[in-house]
Design an enzyme around this catalytic site. Structure first.
Site, mmCIF file in Angstrom:
data_model
loop_
_atom_site.group_PDB
_atom_site.id
_atom_site.type_symbol
_atom_site.label_atom_id
_atom_site.label_comp_id
_atom_site.label_asym_id
_atom_site.label_seq_id
_atom_site.Cartn_x
_atom_site.Cartn_y
_atom_site.Cartn_z
ATOM 1 N N ARG A 29 0.874 -1.092 -0.115
ATOM 2 C CA ARG A 29 0.007 -0.225 -0.041
ATOM 3 C C ARG A 29 0.710 1.328 -0.005
ATOM 4 O O ARG A 29 1.905 1.465 0.696
ATOM 5 C CB ARG A 29 -1.084 -0.065 1.230
ATOM 6 C CG ARG A 29 -1.849 -1.186 0.939
ATOM 7 C CD ARG A 29 -3.168 -1.145 2.168
ATOM 8 N NE ARG A 29 -3.874 -2.280 1.842
ATOM 9 C CZ ARG A 29 -4.869 -2.547 0.924
ATOM 10 N NH1 ARG A 29 -5.295 -1.939 -0.059
ATOM 11 N NH2 ARG A 29 -5.414 -3.800 1.102
ATOM 12 N N ASP A 30 0.421 2.172 -0.868
ATOM 13 C CA ASP A 30 1.170 3.748 -0.982
ATOM 14 C C ASP A 30 1.153 4.191 0.623
ATOM 15 O O ASP A 30 0.075 4.064 1.084
ATOM 16 C CB ASP A 30 0.647 4.292 -2.101
ATOM 17 C CG ASP A 30 1.464 5.431 -2.270
ATOM 18 O OD1 ASP A 30 1.872 5.510 -3.322
ATOM 19 O OD2 ASP A 30 1.799 6.511 -1.479
ATOM 20 N N ILE A 31 2.344 4.835 0.848
ATOM 21 C CA ILE A 31 2.075 5.389 2.191
ATOM 22 C C ILE A 31 1.377 6.621 2.309
ATOM 23 O O ILE A 31 0.907 6.966 3.506
ATOM 24 C CB ILE A 31 3.651 5.609 2.635
ATOM 25 C CG1 ILE A 31 3.764 5.808 4.116
ATOM 26 C CG2 ILE A 31 4.249 7.001 1.721
ATOM 27 C CD1 ILE A 31 5.463 5.633 4.475
ATOM 28 N N ASN A 87 4.422 6.443 -13.688
ATOM 29 C CA ASN A 87 5.064 7.713 -13.826
ATOM 30 C C ASN A 87 6.362 7.601 -14.325
ATOM 31 O O ASN A 87 6.970 6.684 -13.806
ATOM 32 C CB ASN A 87 4.605 8.475 -12.582
ATOM 33 C CG ASN A 87 3.312 8.904 -12.426
ATOM 34 O OD1 ASN A 87 2.611 9.107 -13.270
ATOM 35 N ND2 ASN A 87 3.179 9.010 -11.056
ATOM 36 N N HIS A 100 7.478 1.301 -10.892
ATOM 37 C CA HIS A 100 6.403 0.781 -10.084
ATOM 38 C C HIS A 100 5.024 1.126 -11.056
ATOM 39 O O HIS A 100 4.841 2.128 -11.536
ATOM 40 C CB HIS A 100 6.167 1.348 -8.776
ATOM 41 C CG HIS A 100 6.444 2.876 -8.672
ATOM 42 N ND1 HIS A 100 7.764 3.434 -8.830
ATOM 43 C CD2 HIS A 100 5.543 3.985 -8.637
ATOM 44 C CE1 HIS A 100 7.627 4.811 -8.922
ATOM 45 N NE2 HIS A 100 6.346 5.184 -8.690
ATOM 46 N N HIS A 102 1.133 2.022 -10.085
ATOM 47 C CA HIS A 102 0.061 2.532 -9.125
ATOM 48 C C HIS A 102 -1.207 1.644 -9.429
ATOM 49 O O HIS A 102 -1.899 2.175 -10.599
ATOM 50 C CB HIS A 102 -0.230 4.063 -9.064
ATOM 51 C CG HIS A 102 1.032 4.915 -8.842
ATOM 52 N ND1 HIS A 102 1.114 5.467 -7.660
ATOM 53 C CD2 HIS A 102 2.211 5.397 -9.461
ATOM 54 C CE1 HIS A 102 2.247 6.217 -7.325
ATOM 55 N NE2 HIS A 102 2.761 6.129 -8.698
HETATM 56 P P1 5GP Z 1 5.833 8.104 -7.881
HETATM 57 O O1 5GP Z 1 5.784 9.702 -7.693
HETATM 58 O O2 5GP Z 1 7.275 7.695 -8.421
HETATM 59 O O3 5GP Z 1 5.285 7.864 -9.377
HETATM 60 O O4 5GP Z 1 5.335 7.425 -6.876
HETATM 61 C C1 5GP Z 1 5.978 7.183 -5.872
HETATM 62 C C2 5GP Z 1 4.880 6.642 -4.806
HETATM 63 O O5 5GP Z 1 5.612 5.892 -3.596
HETATM 64 C C3 5GP Z 1 4.440 7.822 -3.870
HETATM 65 O O6 5GP Z 1 2.906 7.573 -4.222
HETATM 66 C C4 5GP Z 1 4.729 7.808 -2.632
HETATM 67 O O7 5GP Z 1 3.909 8.084 -1.678
HETATM 68 C C5 5GP Z 1 5.306 6.322 -2.427
HETATM 69 N N1 5GP Z 1 6.011 5.983 -1.570
HETATM 70 C C6 5GP Z 1 7.150 6.723 -1.357
HETATM 71 N N2 5GP Z 1 8.045 6.365 -0.566
HETATM 72 C C7 5GP Z 1 7.261 5.394 0.108
HETATM 73 C C8 5GP Z 1 7.605 4.314 1.177
HETATM 74 O O8 5GP Z 1 8.539 4.245 1.777
HETATM 75 N N3 5GP Z 1 6.617 3.362 1.439
HETATM 76 C C9 5GP Z 1 5.449 3.193 0.673
HETATM 77 N N4 5GP Z 1 4.631 2.134 1.076
HETATM 78 N N5 5GP Z 1 5.113 4.180 -0.541
HETATM 79 C C10 5GP Z 1 6.041 5.075 -0.558
#
Ligand code: 5GP
Ligand code: ZN
Length: 114
Positions: A29-31, A87, A100, A102
């Site tokens: 799960r996203d944080i 992204n 990753h 989403h």
């Molecule tokens: P991006 O912006 O690279 O597409 O998405 C990165 C996602 O990773 C963001 O939605 C952010 O909330 C999530 N994220 C970043 N660090 C962590 C973490 O340490 N744990 C979790 N579960 N999600 C993370």
């Protein structure tokens, strides 16, 4: 890349709410969830982004999408719908340099593309 946060989550060296794992991918799960369901699906092997995918990764890349669909069904959002987003790079809004996907759903998406 031992410093990578998602590599650490895959190795269970950093905490995360892991919801699925197999030999190729891990999902957690996203944080900072953007919707009631917000899951990240990542390859267990470090890959920077879509830019770094090669022909040898096609099975893995497809598996990321298949797992997204399976987790959507498990989360109960398959029928109502959801978004699958990857992204890439600065203009794409990528903030973690480990590929990753989403999986976002559970409410209508408010923001249009771009
Ligand atoms: P991006 O912006 O690279 O597409 O998405 C990165 C996602 O990773 C963001 O939605 C952010 O909330 C999530 N994220 C970043 N660090 C962590 C973490 O340490 N744990 C979790 N579960 N999600 C993370
Ligand atoms: Zn990594």
């Amino acid at each position: 890349m031992s410093n990578c946060i998602f590599c650490k989550i895959v190795r269970e060296e950093a905490p995360a709410a892991i919801v699925y794992r197999d030999e190729q991918v891990t999902a957690f799960r996203d944080i900072h969830p953007a919707a009631p369901t917000h899951i990240l699906i990542v390859p267990n092997r470090h890959i920077d982004s879509v830019n770094a995918l090669t022909a040898e990764d096609e099975s893995l890349a497809g598996h990321l999408l298949t797992v997204a669909g399976q987790l959507a069904a498990r989360e109960g959002i398959a029928e109502t719908g959801y978004r699958v987003i990857t992204n890439t790079g600065p203009h794409g809004g990528q903030t973690v340099s480990h590929l990753h996907v989403h999986l976002i759903g559970g409410q209508p998406m408010r923001h249009p593309m771009g």
